[in-house]
Design an enzyme around this catalytic site. Structure first.
Site, PDB file in Angstrom:
ATOM      1  N   SER A   1     -25.879  13.438  37.657  1.00  0.00           N
ATOM      2  CA  SER A   1     -24.613  14.181  37.545  1.00  0.00           C
ATOM      3  C   SER A   1     -23.522  13.334  36.899  1.00  0.00           C
ATOM      4  CB  SER A   1     -24.148  14.639  38.934  1.00  0.00           C
ATOM      5  OG  SER A   1     -25.122  15.437  39.517  1.00  0.00           O
ATOM      6  N   ASP A  57     -33.485  18.642  50.555  1.00  0.00           N
ATOM      7  CA  ASP A  57     -33.570  17.224  50.183  1.00  0.00           C
ATOM      8  C   ASP A  57     -32.804  16.340  51.153  1.00  0.00           C
ATOM      9  OD1 ASP A  57     -33.483  18.138  46.689  1.00  0.00           O
ATOM     10  OD2 ASP A  57     -35.153  17.927  48.077  1.00  0.00           O
TER      11      ASP A  57
HETATM   12  N1  LIG Z   1     -22.344  15.349  42.234  1.00  0.00           N
HETATM   13  C1  LIG Z   1     -23.615  15.232  42.618  1.00  0.00           C
HETATM   14  O1  LIG Z   1     -24.595  15.616  41.969  1.00  0.00           O
HETATM   15  C2  LIG Z   1     -23.893  14.579  43.915  1.00  0.00           C
HETATM   16  C3  LIG Z   1     -22.862  14.111  44.693  1.00  0.00           C
HETATM   17  C4  LIG Z   1     -23.201  13.487  45.879  1.00  0.00           C
HETATM   18  C5  LIG Z   1     -24.509  13.328  46.280  1.00  0.00           C
HETATM   19  N2  LIG Z   1     -25.471  13.804  45.476  1.00  0.00           N
HETATM   20  C6  LIG Z   1     -26.852  13.611  45.820  1.00  0.00           C
HETATM   21  O2  LIG Z   1     -27.128  14.264  47.050  1.00  0.00           O
HETATM   22  C7  LIG Z   1     -27.926  13.373  47.813  1.00  0.00           C
HETATM   23  C8  LIG Z   1     -27.742  13.720  49.244  1.00  0.00           C
HETATM   24  O3  LIG Z   1     -28.392  14.993  49.353  1.00  0.00           O
HETATM   25  P1  LIG Z   1     -27.819  16.002  50.409  1.00  0.00           P
HETATM   26  O4  LIG Z   1     -28.721  17.197  50.378  1.00  0.00           O
HETATM   27  O5  LIG Z   1     -27.547  15.305  51.693  1.00  0.00           O
HETATM   28  O6  LIG Z   1     -26.427  16.321  49.761  1.00  0.00           O
HETATM   29  P2  LIG Z   1     -25.965  17.740  49.252  1.00  0.00           P
HETATM   30  O7  LIG Z   1     -26.172  18.750  50.296  1.00  0.00           O
HETATM   31  O8  LIG Z   1     -24.621  17.565  48.650  1.00  0.00           O
HETATM   32  O9  LIG Z   1     -27.010  17.997  48.086  1.00  0.00           O
HETATM   33  C9  LIG Z   1     -26.835  17.332  46.867  1.00  0.00           C
HETATM   34  C10 LIG Z   1     -27.725  18.003  45.888  1.00  0.00           C
HETATM   35  O10 LIG Z   1     -28.490  16.973  45.254  1.00  0.00           O
HETATM   36  C11 LIG Z   1     -29.847  17.340  45.333  1.00  0.00           C
HETATM   37  N3  LIG Z   1     -30.637  16.126  45.417  1.00  0.00           N
HETATM   38  C12 LIG Z   1     -30.665  15.226  46.408  1.00  0.00           C
HETATM   39  N4  LIG Z   1     -31.520  14.243  46.077  1.00  0.00           N
HETATM   40  C13 LIG Z   1     -32.021  14.553  44.847  1.00  0.00           C
HETATM   41  C14 LIG Z   1     -32.942  13.940  43.966  1.00  0.00           C
HETATM   42  N5  LIG Z   1     -33.517  12.784  44.268  1.00  0.00           N
HETATM   43  N6  LIG Z   1     -33.222  14.541  42.788  1.00  0.00           N
HETATM   44  C15 LIG Z   1     -32.642  15.722  42.460  1.00  0.00           C
HETATM   45  N7  LIG Z   1     -31.739  16.351  43.243  1.00  0.00           N
HETATM   46  C16 LIG Z   1     -31.448  15.754  44.428  1.00  0.00           C
HETATM   47  C17 LIG Z   1     -29.986  18.161  46.594  1.00  0.00           C
HETATM   48  O11 LIG Z   1     -31.121  18.994  46.466  1.00  0.00           O
HETATM   49  C18 LIG Z   1     -28.712  18.952  46.573  1.00  0.00           C
HETATM   50  O12 LIG Z   1     -28.879  20.096  45.766  1.00  0.00           O
HETATM   51  C19 LIG Z   1     -27.432  11.976  47.471  1.00  0.00           C
HETATM   52  O13 LIG Z   1     -28.432  11.005  47.681  1.00  0.00           O
HETATM   53  C20 LIG Z   1     -27.117  12.124  45.993  1.00  0.00           C
HETATM   54  O14 LIG Z   1     -28.206  11.788  45.165  1.00  0.00           O
HETATM   55  C21 LIG Z   1     -25.212  14.438  44.312  1.00  0.00           C
HETATM   56  N1  LIG Z   2     -23.912  20.701  58.164  1.00  0.00           N
HETATM   57  C1  LIG Z   2     -24.742  21.738  58.285  1.00  0.00           C
HETATM   58  N2  LIG Z   2     -24.585  22.615  59.291  1.00  0.00           N
HETATM   59  C2  LIG Z   2     -25.410  23.678  59.406  1.00  0.00           C
HETATM   60  N3  LIG Z   2     -26.434  23.937  58.595  1.00  0.00           N
HETATM   61  C3  LIG Z   2     -26.622  23.074  57.592  1.00  0.00           C
HETATM   62  C4  LIG Z   2     -25.809  21.945  57.376  1.00  0.00           C
HETATM   63  N4  LIG Z   2     -26.267  21.282  56.270  1.00  0.00           N
HETATM   64  C5  LIG Z   2     -27.333  21.972  55.840  1.00  0.00           C
HETATM   65  N5  LIG Z   2     -27.529  23.044  56.619  1.00  0.00           N
HETATM   66  C6  LIG Z   2     -28.576  24.054  56.473  1.00  0.00           C
HETATM   67  O1  LIG Z   2     -29.813  23.358  56.492  1.00  0.00           O
HETATM   68  C7  LIG Z   2     -30.473  23.544  55.250  1.00  0.00           C
HETATM   69  C8  LIG Z   2     -31.125  22.243  54.837  1.00  0.00           C
HETATM   70  O2  LIG Z   2     -30.071  21.274  54.635  1.00  0.00           O
HETATM   71  P1  LIG Z   2     -30.410  20.002  53.703  1.00  0.00           P
HETATM   72  O3  LIG Z   2     -29.212  19.139  53.622  1.00  0.00           O
HETATM   73  O4  LIG Z   2     -31.682  19.406  54.119  1.00  0.00           O
HETATM   74  O5  LIG Z   2     -30.722  20.706  52.342  1.00  0.00           O
HETATM   75  P2  LIG Z   2     -29.716  21.331  51.308  1.00  0.00           P
HETATM   76  O6  LIG Z   2     -28.720  20.301  50.916  1.00  0.00           O
HETATM   77  O7  LIG Z   2     -29.207  22.623  51.770  1.00  0.00           O
HETATM   78  O8  LIG Z   2     -30.736  21.650  50.204  1.00  0.00           O
HETATM   79  P3  LIG Z   2     -31.089  20.648  48.994  1.00  0.00           P
HETATM   80  O9  LIG Z   2     -30.665  19.281  49.493  1.00  0.00           O
HETATM   81  O10 LIG Z   2     -32.557  20.784  48.812  1.00  0.00           O
HETATM   82  O11 LIG Z   2     -30.275  21.193  47.864  1.00  0.00           O
HETATM   83  C9  LIG Z   2     -29.368  23.959  54.283  1.00  0.00           C
HETATM   84  O12 LIG Z   2     -29.887  24.737  53.213  1.00  0.00           O
HETATM   85  C10 LIG Z   2     -28.450  24.755  55.156  1.00  0.00           C
HETATM   86  O13 LIG Z   2     -28.909  26.091  55.293  1.00  0.00           O
END
Ligand SMILES: NC(=O)c1ccc[n+]([C@@H]2O[C@H](COP(=O)([O-])OP(=O)(O)OC[C@H]3O[C@@H](n4cnc5c(N)ncnc54)[C@H](O)[C@@H]3O)[C@@H](O)[C@H]2O)c1
Ligand SMILES: Nc1ncnc2c1ncn2[C@@H]1O[C@H](COP(=O)(O)OP(=O)(O)OP(=O)(O)O)[C@@H](O)[C@H]1O
Length: 294
Positions: A195, A74
């Site tokens: 959350s 995501d």
């Molecule tokens: N405590 C929390 O739940 C928390 C905290 C910070 C950010 N977030 C979310 O994470 C997003 C950034 O995603 P990231 O992947 O760069 O951060 P991240 O890697 O911390 O992932 C946050 C989680 O939120 C999930 N997520 C993101 N957008 C979503 C959506 N629209 N619906 C359901 N789940 C969603 C992702 O799949 C991931 O599992 C932010 O926009 C925010 O919505 C969640």
């Molecule tokens: N900072 C980072 N450095 C190296 N690899 C990363 C980093 N962040 C994410 N990745 C790798 O890239 C993949 C995709 O990252 P992305 O942020 O798009 O999704 P995610 O947060 O892991 O998954 P989701 O947001 O669907 O829960 C991750 O699952 C991880 O394996």
């Protein structure tokens, strides 16, 4: 079809996803352009450098593209929208991440999904976005001043609460005493807002939700508002500065900055394959409504 391919990171599913996608579309009438940094990344970790070198690359998109495929989770999709912006290019995500709520194509389904897209067997889900203006302006968010999930203000480098003075269309609502405040779209309602106790809002609902982050108040409940509302925020607190986040992107603002959040004047088109839907993803990925009696 002119296809843009974007990713940010390499993990154990990245190369298999890229190879499966590129090998499949190579047999079809599809022009492929790989985002330039992602192209360099996959060349650096693959033994197929020459193969990838046969594909064009892009640094920015234009209206000539028909589709953007994001390879990641995501977070990568949220970054992908900064390429698409208001170009009206549909986005679909191959999930090499963890949850994959927005990135819905599983690695094992890539070929079937791509064929369905080529055959037009999909629906478009138009998603509203938020945009932000600050006074004084902040260079870190001036260009990419929009978000698909949410815009949030939160405390920075302190355990002390901040107060978030909030006005809706110029009318005072309250001052939240909390760790921060989330302004979320329907798309973001299943992310950070969820959350923090916010409601799930289905994508078609023309609403936003204000969800406080750990409010020190028994009555500060999330508030669903029309998406035509202009939300004005002003943060105060013991520190001099606070954070503002736009999806995964963050910036630092001085306390007292006037922040105006409203609906962006463009939407993002997400692709839903015919066997996918928001409600199905909600049940499958968030286990919403899971009940042993059903
Ligand atoms: N405590 C929390 O739940 C928390 C905290 C910070 C950010 N977030 C979310 O994470 C997003 C950034 O995603 P990231 O992947 O760069 O951060 P991240 O890697 O911390 O992932 C946050 C989680 O939120 C999930 N997520 C993101 N957008 C979503 C959506 N629209 N619906 C359901 N789940 C969603 C992702 O799949 C991931 O599992 C932010 O926009 C925010 O919505 C969640
Ligand atoms: N900072 C980072 N450095 C190296 N690899 C990363 C980093 N962040 C994410 N990745 C790798 O890239 C993949 C995709 O990252 P992305 O942020 O798009 O999704 P995610 O947060 O892991 O998954 P989701 O947001 O669907 O829960 C991750 O699952 C991880 O394996």
């Amino acid at each position: 079809m002119k296809l843009a391919v974007f990713g940010r990171f390499n993990n154990k599913y990245t190369l298999i996803s890229v190879d499966t996608l590129l090998n499949y579309v190579a047999q079809k009438d599809v022009e492929v352009y790989i985002e330039s940094e992602f192209s360099e990344l996959i060349k650096s970790v693959s033994t197929k450098r020459d193969f990838y070198s046969t594909f064009e690359t892009f640094k920015s998109l234009d209206e000539s593209f028909d589709l953007l495929v994001s390879i990641g989770g995501d977070g990568t999709i949220l970054r992908a929208i900064t390429f698409v912006m208001d170009l009206d290019i549909p986005i679909v995500g191959i999930n090499t991440g963890r949850l994959g709520f927005l990135a819905t194509i599983q690695v094992e389904d890539i070929e079937k999904a791509v064929q369905n897209i080529i055959d037009g067997k999909y629906r478009i889900s138009e998603r509203s976005l938020l945009t932000i203006e600050t006074s004084p302006e902040n260079d870190d968010i001036l260009d990419l001043n929009f978000a698909l999930n949410e815009i949030a203000v939160s405390r920075k480098n302190t355990t002390s609460m901040i107060t978030v003075e909030t006005l809706l269309d110029g009318q005072y609502l309250t001052s939240y005493w909390s760790d921060g405040l989330i302004v979320s779209t329907p798309t973001g309602s299943t992310g950070y807002s969820l959350s923090c106790g916010g409601p799930v809002i289905t994508p078609g609902a023309n609403s936003f939700v204000l969800t406080p982050i750990a409010p020190h108040n028994l009555s500060a409940r999330p508030l669903v508002i029309p998406d035509s509302t202009e939300i004005q925020l002003k943060v105060d607190g013991r520190e001099e500065q606070h954070l503002v986040s736009l999806d995964s992107r963050i910036a630092t603002l001085d306390n007292g900055t006037i922040i105006k959040v409203k609906k962006a004047d463009f939407k993002i088109k997400m692709i839903d394959l015919l066997d996918e839907s928001f409600l199905k993803t909600l049940r499958k990925k968030m286990l919403w409504g899971e009940d042993n009696r059903n």
